[in-house]
Enzyme design. Structure first.
Site, PDB file in Angstrom:
ATOM      1  N   HIS A 123     -38.065  82.140  54.175  1.00  0.00           N
ATOM      2  CA  HIS A 123     -37.918  83.528  54.592  1.00  0.00           C
ATOM      3  C   HIS A 123     -37.010  84.270  53.623  1.00  0.00           C
ATOM      4  O   HIS A 123     -35.926  83.790  53.279  1.00  0.00           O
ATOM      5  CB  HIS A 123     -37.366  83.587  56.008  1.00  0.00           C
ATOM      6  N   GLU A 126     -33.264  84.977  54.115  1.00  0.00           N
ATOM      7  CA  GLU A 126     -32.469  83.779  54.380  1.00  0.00           C
ATOM      8  C   GLU A 126     -32.085  83.092  53.065  1.00  0.00           C
ATOM      9  O   GLU A 126     -31.923  81.882  52.985  1.00  0.00           O
ATOM     10  CB  GLU A 126     -33.238  82.845  55.310  1.00  0.00           C
ATOM     11  N   HIS A 269     -33.141  77.019  57.148  1.00  0.00           N
ATOM     12  CA  HIS A 269     -33.299  78.422  57.506  1.00  0.00           C
ATOM     13  C   HIS A 269     -31.946  78.953  57.994  1.00  0.00           C
ATOM     14  O   HIS A 269     -30.957  78.235  58.045  1.00  0.00           O
ATOM     15  CB  HIS A 269     -34.340  78.573  58.620  1.00  0.00           C
ATOM     16  N   GLU A 328     -31.325  75.473  61.261  1.00  0.00           N
ATOM     17  CA  GLU A 328     -30.947  76.887  61.295  1.00  0.00           C
ATOM     18  C   GLU A 328     -29.436  76.992  61.037  1.00  0.00           C
ATOM     19  O   GLU A 328     -28.623  76.713  61.913  1.00  0.00           O
ATOM     20  CB  GLU A 328     -31.309  77.502  62.648  1.00  0.00           C
TER      21      GLU A 328
END
Length: 358
Positions: A123, A126, A269, A328
């Site tokens: 992404h 990110e 991420h 994450e």
């Protein structure tokens, strides 16, 4: 003196009775550093009189990868070239190209038969995850040549048992767009502005340059993800595309993965300090033990299932039945500020190392 790549070297001619250990001591360097400077030596115990060796003279103290705002594609490529010049055992290649024909680098470090893969920046906003992988590459390489452990992890053992493949930036075009490093006079930029609701603020942009969310692109119940997302056209985020693997970046990742026998993969991420590790019951039993180790070293929360499909981790678990993880990193609103880097680093370095160990 001469320079090989970016490293200042001197030449040493082996004389009778010398070993690599004796030579390393003579020049005040580590044995691992001497071996790393001479990658053509297959057996460090077999050197002969008259053989010419490279002896590195440059200090290892100055870091190459510096966490900073707007760390993008060109900064990454420059750092990779500098790292490869300094640590000649780092191997760099490409898995393919982006929509805008940027090469997507892959780095191999280590020489073991066990293969592990980490990736970052699926992404665009990110991008701090790219910095995490790049700094780990540098720290890992430096620890190896210095003969040092990191915590209780024996780096020499990890290096010799495992080949780590890093794709630090899956989505280079998107990262450059978020950083404002795309030619604003180009047609592709004008189209991105249109997709972005005529706004030139791309801080919320996760997709590739064509408005396709690359982590919704894999053939793991892709149709279900399309229905869930409800997005029918290119968007800054959450549009799964017209078909699975429609984008050059996801095709490159799929072909790269299929060409290897990865024992474990982790996609990095942001944000939430969570680790997702299951998919539709396809995850192997050992994943439960591995996730507990990840939690122990990071303090992150483990989540087995989430209402989501078509991600890289999902596809890997589904097709290979091997451990796969989505990590994450950090807390807040994307893009996370680089001021969070060292706090995040302190929690994820254990995941990086544990993934090579298990």
């Amino acid at each position: 003196m001469e320079r090989i790549g970016g490293v200042t070297m001197t030449k040493h001619i082996v004389i009778e009775g010398e070993s690599l250990y004796i030579i390393a001591q003579k020049y005040g360097i580590s044995l691992s550093s001497l071996i790393a400077a001479n990658p053509d030596i297959k057996n460090p115990d077999l050197i002969v009189p008259g053989q010419v060796l490279n002896v590195p003279k440059k200090s290892l103290e100055t870091p190459i990868v510096i966490p900073r705002e707007n760390y993008g594609y060109h900064e990454m490529v420059n750092d990779l070239e500098a790292l490869q010049e300094f640590y000649p055992f780092i191997q760099m290649d490409s898995i393919g190209s982006t929509v805008m024909c940027r090469s997507i680098p892959v780095i191999r470090i280590g020489q073991g038969q066990k293969e592990v893969h980490y990736n970052a920046s699926f992404h665009a906003n990110e991008w701090i995850t790219t910095l995490l992988l790049m700094k780990f590459l540098e720290v890992y390489a430096k620890a190896y040549v210095s003969g040092n452990n990191i915590g209780y992890f024996n780096i020499k053992t990890l290096f010799e048992s495992t080949s780590l493949y890093l794709v630090p930036m899956v989505n280079p075009d998107g990262v450059q767009l978020v950083h404002g490093k795309i030619d604003t006079e180009s047609q592709i930029y004008a189209e991105a502005v249109r997709i972005n609701g005529e706004s030139q603020d791309f801080s919320g942009w996760k997709a590739n340059i064509r408005g396709v969310d690359l982590n919704d692109q894999f053939p793991a119940n892709w149709e279900t993800e399309v229905s869930r997302r409800g997005a029918t056209q290119p968007a800054p985020r959450d549009y799964p595309g017209p078909a699975p693997l429609s984008e050059p970046e996801t095709r490159a990742m799929a072909e790269f993965t299929q060409a290897h026998n990865f024992r474990l993969v982790s996609a990095f991420h942001t944000q939430g300090e969570e680790i997702y590790w299951g998919y539709q019951g396809f995850e192997p039993m050992e994943s439960q033990e591995i996730i507990q180790r990840f939690v122990e070293v990071s303090g992150y929360e483990e989540i087995r299932y989430v209402e989501s499909d078509a991600g890289y981790k999902d596809w890997f678990i589904q097709d290979w039945k091997c451990p796969g993880f989505t990590v994450e990193c950090g807390q807040g609103v994307n893009p996370l500020p680089v001021s969070q880097f060292w706090e995040i680093w302190g929690k994820v370095i254990g995941i990086f190392l544990m993934g090579l160990h298990v």
